[in-house]
Design a protein around this motif. Structure first.
Motif, PDB file in Angstrom:
ATOM      1  N   LEU A   2       0.962  -1.058   0.088  1.00 53.68           N
ATOM      2  CA  LEU A   2      -0.126  -0.016  -0.027  1.00 53.68           C
ATOM      3  C   LEU A   2       0.801   1.343   0.044  1.00 53.68           C
ATOM      4  CD1 LEU A   2      -2.856   1.590   0.385  1.00 53.68           C
ATOM      5  CD2 LEU A   2      -2.583   1.072   2.732  1.00 53.68           C
ATOM      6  N   LEU A   3       1.943   1.299   0.787  1.00 51.57           N
ATOM      7  CA  LEU A   3       3.020   2.169   0.731  1.00 51.57           C
ATOM      8  C   LEU A   3       3.657   2.682  -0.462  1.00 51.57           C
ATOM      9  CD1 LEU A   3       4.739   1.931   4.148  1.00 51.57           C
ATOM     10  CD2 LEU A   3       3.095   3.677   3.505  1.00 51.57           C
ATOM     11  N   PHE A   4       3.475   1.601  -1.634  1.00 44.60           N
ATOM     12  CA  PHE A   4       4.422   1.968  -2.839  1.00 44.60           C
ATOM     13  C   PHE A   4       3.749   2.713  -3.588  1.00 44.60           C
ATOM     14  CE2 PHE A   4       5.211   0.670  -7.205  1.00 44.60           C
ATOM     15  CZ  PHE A   4       6.782   0.708  -7.114  1.00 44.60           C
ATOM     16  N   PRO A   5       2.469   2.840  -3.999  1.00 42.54           N
ATOM     17  CA  PRO A   5       1.864   3.779  -4.862  1.00 42.54           C
ATOM     18  C   PRO A   5       1.650   5.357  -4.260  1.00 42.54           C
ATOM     19  CG  PRO A   5       0.202   2.287  -4.080  1.00 42.54           C
ATOM     20  CD  PRO A   5       1.609   1.583  -3.506  1.00 42.54           C
ATOM     21  N   ILE A   6       1.683   5.196  -2.700  1.00 38.24           N
ATOM     22  CA  ILE A   6       1.803   6.565  -2.230  1.00 38.24           C
ATOM     23  C   ILE A   6       3.019   7.132  -2.494  1.00 38.24           C
ATOM     24  CG2 ILE A   6       1.690   7.772   0.191  1.00 38.24           C
ATOM     25  CD1 ILE A   6      -0.291   5.553   0.899  1.00 38.24           C
ATOM     26  N   PHE A   7       4.239   6.392  -2.152  1.00 41.88           N
ATOM     27  CA  PHE A   7       5.450   7.082  -2.309  1.00 41.88           C
ATOM     28  C   PHE A   7       5.978   7.177  -3.685  1.00 41.88           C
ATOM     29  CE2 PHE A   7       6.729   5.168   2.031  1.00 41.88           C
ATOM     30  CZ  PHE A   7       6.665   6.164   2.694  1.00 41.88           C
ATOM     31  N   CYS A   8       5.219   6.267  -4.505  1.00 42.76           N
ATOM     32  CA  CYS A   8       5.613   6.468  -6.073  1.00 42.76           C
ATOM     33  C   CYS A   8       4.835   7.903  -6.663  1.00 42.76           C
ATOM     34  CB  CYS A   8       5.061   5.466  -6.937  1.00 42.76           C
ATOM     35  SG  CYS A   8       5.589   5.370  -8.398  1.00 42.76           S
ATOM     36  N   GLY A   9       3.631   7.892  -5.892  1.00 44.01           N
ATOM     37  CA  GLY A   9       2.964   8.867  -6.374  1.00 44.01           C
ATOM     38  C   GLY A   9       3.465  10.331  -6.045  1.00 44.01           C
ATOM     39  N   THR A  10       3.883  10.547  -4.737  1.00 45.28           N
ATOM     40  CA  THR A  10       4.453  11.579  -4.147  1.00 45.28           C
ATOM     41  C   THR A  10       5.829  12.095  -4.993  1.00 45.28           C
ATOM     42  OG1 THR A  10       3.786  11.062  -2.088  1.00 45.28           O
ATOM     43  CG2 THR A  10       5.656  12.530  -2.265  1.00 45.28           C
ATOM     44  N   TYR A  11       6.655  10.902  -5.466  1.00 46.72           N
ATOM     45  CA  TYR A  11       7.695  11.198  -6.099  1.00 46.72           C
ATOM     46  C   TYR A  11       7.478  11.663  -7.541  1.00 46.72           C
ATOM     47  CZ  TYR A  11      12.236  10.153  -8.572  1.00 46.72           C
ATOM     48  OH  TYR A  11      13.266   9.935  -9.269  1.00 46.72           O
ATOM     49  N   ILE A  12       6.518  11.215  -8.050  1.00 47.59           N
ATOM     50  CA  ILE A  12       6.093  11.702  -9.736  1.00 47.59           C
ATOM     51  C   ILE A  12       5.566  13.356  -9.339  1.00 47.59           C
ATOM     52  CG2 ILE A  12       4.468  11.590 -11.663  1.00 47.59           C
ATOM     53  CD1 ILE A  12       4.637   8.250 -10.894  1.00 47.59           C
ATOM     54  N   LEU A  13       4.743  13.511  -8.527  1.00 44.33           N
ATOM     55  CA  LEU A  13       4.229  14.904  -8.138  1.00 44.33           C
ATOM     56  C   LEU A  13       5.262  15.754  -8.003  1.00 44.33           C
ATOM     57  CD1 LEU A  13       0.956  14.093  -6.206  1.00 44.33           C
ATOM     58  CD2 LEU A  13       1.139  14.960  -8.450  1.00 44.33           C
ATOM     59  N   THR A  14       6.315  15.455  -7.148  1.00 45.35           N
ATOM     60  CA  THR A  14       7.382  16.265  -6.806  1.00 45.35           C
ATOM     61  C   THR A  14       8.110  16.679  -8.043  1.00 45.35           C
ATOM     62  OG1 THR A  14       7.466  15.182  -4.646  1.00 45.35           O
ATOM     63  CG2 THR A  14       9.383  16.339  -5.310  1.00 45.35           C
ATOM     64  N   LEU A  15       8.444  15.329  -8.805  1.00 52.31           N
ATOM     65  CA  LEU A  15       9.342  15.622 -10.167  1.00 52.31           C
ATOM     66  C   LEU A  15       8.495  16.745 -11.043  1.00 52.31           C
ATOM     67  CD1 LEU A  15      10.726  12.173 -10.934  1.00 52.31           C
ATOM     68  CD2 LEU A  15      11.809  14.089  -9.788  1.00 52.31           C
ATOM     69  N   THR A  16       7.225  16.379 -11.172  1.00 52.15           N
ATOM     70  CA  THR A  16       6.329  17.370 -12.130  1.00 52.15           C
ATOM     71  C   THR A  16       6.357  18.817 -11.593  1.00 52.15           C
ATOM     72  OG1 THR A  16       5.065  15.402 -12.653  1.00 52.15           O
ATOM     73  CG2 THR A  16       4.112  17.407 -13.283  1.00 52.15           C
ATOM     74  N   GLY A  17       6.040  18.839 -10.181  1.00 49.41           N
ATOM     75  CA  GLY A  17       5.967  20.183  -9.761  1.00 49.41           C
ATOM     76  C   GLY A  17       7.133  21.106  -9.948  1.00 49.41           C
ATOM     77  N   ASN A  18       8.131  20.501  -9.585  1.00 55.66           N
ATOM     78  CA  ASN A  18       9.490  21.332  -9.637  1.00 55.66           C
ATOM     79  C   ASN A  18      10.089  21.378 -11.111  1.00 55.66           C
ATOM     80  OD1 ASN A  18      10.745  21.776  -6.924  1.00 55.66           O
ATOM     81  ND2 ASN A  18      10.265  19.483  -6.679  1.00 55.66           N
ATOM     82  N   LEU A  19       9.748  20.413 -12.001  1.00 58.49           N
ATOM     83  CA  LEU A  19       9.950  20.910 -13.494  1.00 58.49           C
ATOM     84  C   LEU A  19       9.061  21.577 -13.848  1.00 58.49           C
ATOM     85  CD1 LEU A  19      10.546  16.870 -14.684  1.00 58.49           C
ATOM     86  CD2 LEU A  19      12.038  18.966 -14.749  1.00 58.49           C
ATOM     87  N   CYS A  20       7.873  21.828 -13.596  1.00 54.32           N
ATOM     88  CA  CYS A  20       6.733  22.926 -14.239  1.00 54.32           C
ATOM     89  C   CYS A  20       7.572  24.305 -13.620  1.00 54.32           C
ATOM     90  CB  CYS A  20       5.493  22.827 -13.480  1.00 54.32           C
ATOM     91  SG  CYS A  20       4.533  21.360 -14.155  1.00 54.32           S
ATOM     92  N   ILE A  21       7.960  24.456 -12.465  1.00 52.32           N
ATOM     93  CA  ILE A  21       8.701  25.839 -12.354  1.00 52.32           C
ATOM     94  C   ILE A  21       9.895  26.113 -12.895  1.00 52.32           C
ATOM     95  CG2 ILE A  21       9.982  26.953 -10.308  1.00 52.32           C
ATOM     96  CD1 ILE A  21       8.080  25.343  -8.324  1.00 52.32           C
ATOM     97  N   ILE A  22      10.766  24.967 -13.480  1.00 53.50           N
ATOM     98  CA  ILE A  22      11.950  25.233 -14.003  1.00 53.50           C
ATOM     99  C   ILE A  22      11.463  25.543 -15.525  1.00 53.50           C
ATOM    100  CG2 ILE A  22      13.808  24.076 -15.190  1.00 53.50           C
ATOM    101  CD1 ILE A  22      13.926  22.231 -12.743  1.00 53.50           C
TER     102      ILE A  22
END
Length: 337
Positions: free
Chosen positions: A45-65
């Motif tokens: 259950l933790l795997f998709p939570i952390f995986c989603g958090t990782y993808i959202l973090t990459l997406t959010g910071n890439l959007c700022i860049i």
């Protein structure tokens, strides 16, 4: 000199102990990251939570860049530093989360000796660079509010590039000595690290011999880094607050505070969590507390940063909307073709 039986057995015990130290030290070629000792179903259950958090973090910071890269109005000193900070956040979370995700689905959870110290080096170097970047970002706000006439001169583009490069270089050089000293410790046959990453506290607990000098050096490095940068940031914002309080209009005060609010939120989240773990590393914080606090500042804080900077900043929101419109236009155009 004649040894009695007690002396002989004590000498034999000491020599045996050092022999075991050498044998175990040479045999440790990998560590086991225990991570989160939950049942298998919870880890799945933790795997998709952390995986989603990782993808959202990459997406959010890439959007700022991308927003700063494509919108010329955002190519100012503050946003140049923010681009570096966002890229650093991507590197920071990438140094830990992919391995943590792999361990959630793995039964062995092993990491090789050199891989462990490589993760240790990049994780702490990037965290150190992040603290260095927060300082010029605070100084930028001080100049913009307290010294607006000198702001264009002091924050020239070339100077900002040099400051950014200095933060990167200092961040990756600062922890070389502590990492080297810990890597030279003799490790016992027990190679289980009660953490989800290679952290200095659990690593030093695996050493066969006490290392008070290494612990003191690590503590000094942490204290100097955290309190020197925190003192600089708080001093900058103290001067900013004093200047803002002199502004006669309430609207002017609100506008000045809003430009600093996002940065203060990031500083509070980051420093509040790292001080719990690293200000007094010899205090013996429970492993569970260390893991969850480390999880907060290494995984959740990089996720919050793009949200804080984008949601509280009108210019950034306008640039992001412009990017999304361009992307939708291109997608519609390609479908029509």
């Amino acid at each position: 000199m004649v040894l009695n039986n007690a002396d002989f057995s004590h000498t034999h015990l000491v020599s045996s102990e050092y022999s075991n130290v050498n044998n175990c030290s040479s045999s440790v070629s990998e560590f086991i990251l225990l991570g989160f000792p939950y049942i298998w179903e919870i880890q799945i259950l933790l795997f998709p939570i952390f995986c989603g958090t990782y993808i959202l973090t990459l997406t959010g910071n890439l959007c700022i860049i991308c927003a700063v890269r494509w919108d010329h109005r955002l190519q100012t000193p503050m946003y140049i530093l923010l681009v570096n900070f966002s890229f650093l956040e991507i590197c920071f979370i990438t140094s830990t989360v992919p391995k943590m995700l792999a361990n959630l689905l793995s039964e062995t959870r092993t990491i090789c000796f050199y891989g462990c110290f490589l993760q240790f080096y990049f994780f702490f170097s990037e965290g150190t660079a992040e603290t260095f970047f927060l300082s010029p970002m605070a100084f930028d706000r001080f100049l913009a509010i307290c010294r607006p006439l000198h702001y264009p001169t002091v924050t020239a583009a070339q100077r900002c590039i040099r400051i950014g490069a200095g933060c990167w270089v200092c961040g990756f050089l600062y922890f070389l000595l502590p990492i080297y000293l810990i890597s030279q410790l003799p490790f016992c046959c027990s190679n289980k690290i009660d953490h989800f990453l290679c952290d200095p506290g659990p690593l030093m607990k695996l050493s066969c011999v006490p290392a008070p000098a290494t612990e003191i050096i690590c503590a000094i490095y942490n204290l100097v880094l955290i309190f020197s940068t925190l003192f600089f940031i708080t001093s900058s914002y103290t001067l900013v607050i004093r200047a803002v309080l002199r502004v006669p209009s309430a609207e002017g005060r609100h506008k000045a505070f809003s430009t600093c609010g996002s940065h203060l939120a990031v500083v509070s989240l980051f420093y509040g969590s790292i001080m719990v773990v690293y200000v007094s590393p010899t205090a013996g914080n429970p492993a569970g507390i260390q893991k969850y606090v480390t999880l907060f500042y290494s995984v959740l804080t990089p996720l919050f940063n793009p949200l804080i900077y984008s949601l509280r900043n009108k210019e950034m929101k306008a640039a992001l909307r412009k990017i999304f419109r361009i992307v939708r236009f291109r997608q519609t155009h390609e479908r029509n073709i």
